[in-house]
Design a protein around this motif. Structure first.
Motif, mmCIF file in Angstrom:
data_model
loop_
_atom_site.group_PDB
_atom_site.id
_atom_site.type_symbol
_atom_site.label_atom_id
_atom_site.label_comp_id
_atom_site.label_asym_id
_atom_site.label_seq_id
_atom_site.Cartn_x
_atom_site.Cartn_y
_atom_site.Cartn_z
ATOM 1 N N ARG A 42 -35.949 72.803 -44.692
ATOM 2 C CA ARG A 42 -37.340 72.481 -44.363
ATOM 3 C C ARG A 42 -37.795 71.226 -45.105
ATOM 4 O O ARG A 42 -38.429 70.342 -44.498
ATOM 5 N N SER A 60 -44.575 60.803 -39.155
ATOM 6 C CA SER A 60 -45.152 62.140 -39.105
ATOM 7 C C SER A 60 -45.575 62.558 -37.696
ATOM 8 O O SER A 60 -45.242 63.645 -37.235
ATOM 9 N N LEU A 109 -39.071 67.875 -43.178
ATOM 10 C CA LEU A 109 -40.394 67.294 -43.402
ATOM 11 C C LEU A 109 -40.278 65.853 -43.889
ATOM 12 O O LEU A 109 -41.083 64.994 -43.497
#
Length: 419
Positions: free
Chosen positions: A234, A246, A238
């Motif tokens: 994760r 993003s 990210l």
């Protein structure tokens, strides 16, 4: 009270398949990269016309194995709201994007999404912009794909990005359920025992590790603080998403949540018994997540040592507003799957189940308003001005994750017609 959980994910290996009609797609594209495979099923706005003019690409989400287009279509079309036919009647061509492995890495399946977008542009007549998005983790796959295309100066020709109950700020699976799944596999699983392996394997898949805010990899003793428990997969995902900006910057960003936006939860109390089993082979006590220092699971094989899962500082997240965990095995959800596994090990109907499901994608995650670590944020009214999306709609009631409703589906169709 919440609506029943609806499964549009398809039937996992080892469970009985319900009877559904074949999806009436017009053509399909086989898509493949070095690390992933997928299929796009095209539904032209006029069946049989074979002309692509106003494409809407919708990506399947997280689940075991590959996409079953018949189940995906059935969940979108034959429930409360006929989503696919409503889009077609509004003048859109619908492309359902599926994956050979829905539990593979988000970034790997994003390459399949990029192929689908480029194929759509090549096949389209005219210059109408695309709508691209997905359900659950499919929203993350397409979010990353569009952002990467922009980062690499690739023209995705997409005017609208759409997410449907997507865990933008993480998803939740009770830690006790995770631990029990691994405990069962470690002690009763192995070759030729797919039901004892399936849930643990699913939790430890790349996609689950990227999606779950808190992840357990084993069924051994664990103590987790709210700030810990984020899997490296994760953290890496990210970071990769951040490197791509993003979010895609060109399209308008739309989203819907299967949870309420008022702060009203699903009536599952904190720190309460959820599932218990006391058979000769497996003893298990699972509790809903509570605030403060809590023990959420006790597990024991026969006369062996007890395993304890303890948490500190967590919010009371099982009852938070959000889309409820979907059905997986025989109508069982997360705590329900734990009960099913216990009954397979001990004896039928021995386990006591108080709660079947819990929140899977909190509303604040689905509409990208706040993190899911904060109890107050979870139970607060959502604020459009705080969202990373340009516009969103929350459900009137907390309902099943990715369930297609007239409320949410109708809003999406109307928003796309505005463009």
């Amino acid at each position: 009270m919440s609506k029943p959980v609806v499964n549009i994910w398809g039937t996992p290996p080892g469970s009985e398949r319900a009877s559904v009609q074949s999806a009436p797609w017009d053509t399909k594209w086989d898509l493949r990269t070095a690390t992933a495979g997928g299929t796009a099923w095209v539904f032209y706005r006029t069946p049989g016309e074979e002309v692509l003019r106003r494409p809407v690409i919708l990506s399947d989400g997280f689940a075991p194995a590959g996409t079953d287009v018949d189940f995906l279509y059935d969940g979108l079309e034959n429930g409360e709201f006929p989503f696919v036919s409503s889009l077609r009647q509004a003048g859109f061509d619908v492309i359902l994007l599926g994956f050979a492995d829905r539990s593979a890495s988000v970034t790997d399946n994003a390459e399949i999404a990029i192929q689908c977008i480029l194929r759509t542009i090549a096949e389209r007549e005219g210059d109408a912009p695309l709508t691209v998005g997905g359900f659950s983790m499919g929203g993350l796959v397409t979010r990353y794909a569009l952002a990467k295309m922009e980062r690499q100066r690739m023209n995705h020709e997409t005017a609208t990005y759409l997410s449907y109950d997507t865990p933008h700020h993480g998803a939740w699976l009770p830690l006790g359920v995770q631990a029990l799944a691994h405990f069962v596999k470690d002690n009763w699983g192995g070759e030729g025992k797919p039901l004892f392996n399936l849930y643990s394997d699913l939790i430890n898949s790349p996609a689950a590790r990227q999606m779950l805010r808190w992840h357990l990899a084993t069924g051994s003793d664990a103590t987790l603080d709210v700030a810990a428990g984020q899997d490296k997969e994760r953290a890496d995902f990210l970071a990769a998403l951040e490197r791509m900006g993003s979010w895609p910057q060109i399209p308008r960003l739309l989203g819907v949540a299967n949870g309420t936006g008022t702060g009203a939860g699903n009536d599952i109390p904190a720190d309460s018994p959820a599932m218990s089993a006391s058979g000769p082979e497996l003893a298990a006590q699972l509790r809903t997540q509570g605030e403060g220092s809590r023990t959420v699971a006790r597990l024991q094989k026969g006369e062996g040592d007890e395993v304890s899962i303890d948490t500190t500082g967590f919010p009371a997240i099982d009852g938070a507003p959000g889309g409820l965990f979907p059905e997986l095995l025989g109508g069982a959800s997360n705590f329900g799957v734990a009960a099913l596994l216990a009954n397979l090990i001990n004896s039928p109907d021995q386990a006591e189940l108080t709660y079947n499901a819990s929140t899977f994608v909190p509303t604040v995650s689905a509409v990208a308003v706040a993190g899911i670590d904060d109890h107050e944020a979870l139970y607060s009214k959502v604020d459009l001005e705080r969202s990373e999306l340009h516009d969103f709609l929350c459900a009137t009631d907390n309902e099943g994750h990715t369930v297609m409703t007239r409320e949410l589906g109708g809003w999406i169709v109307a928003k796309l017609q505005e463009a």
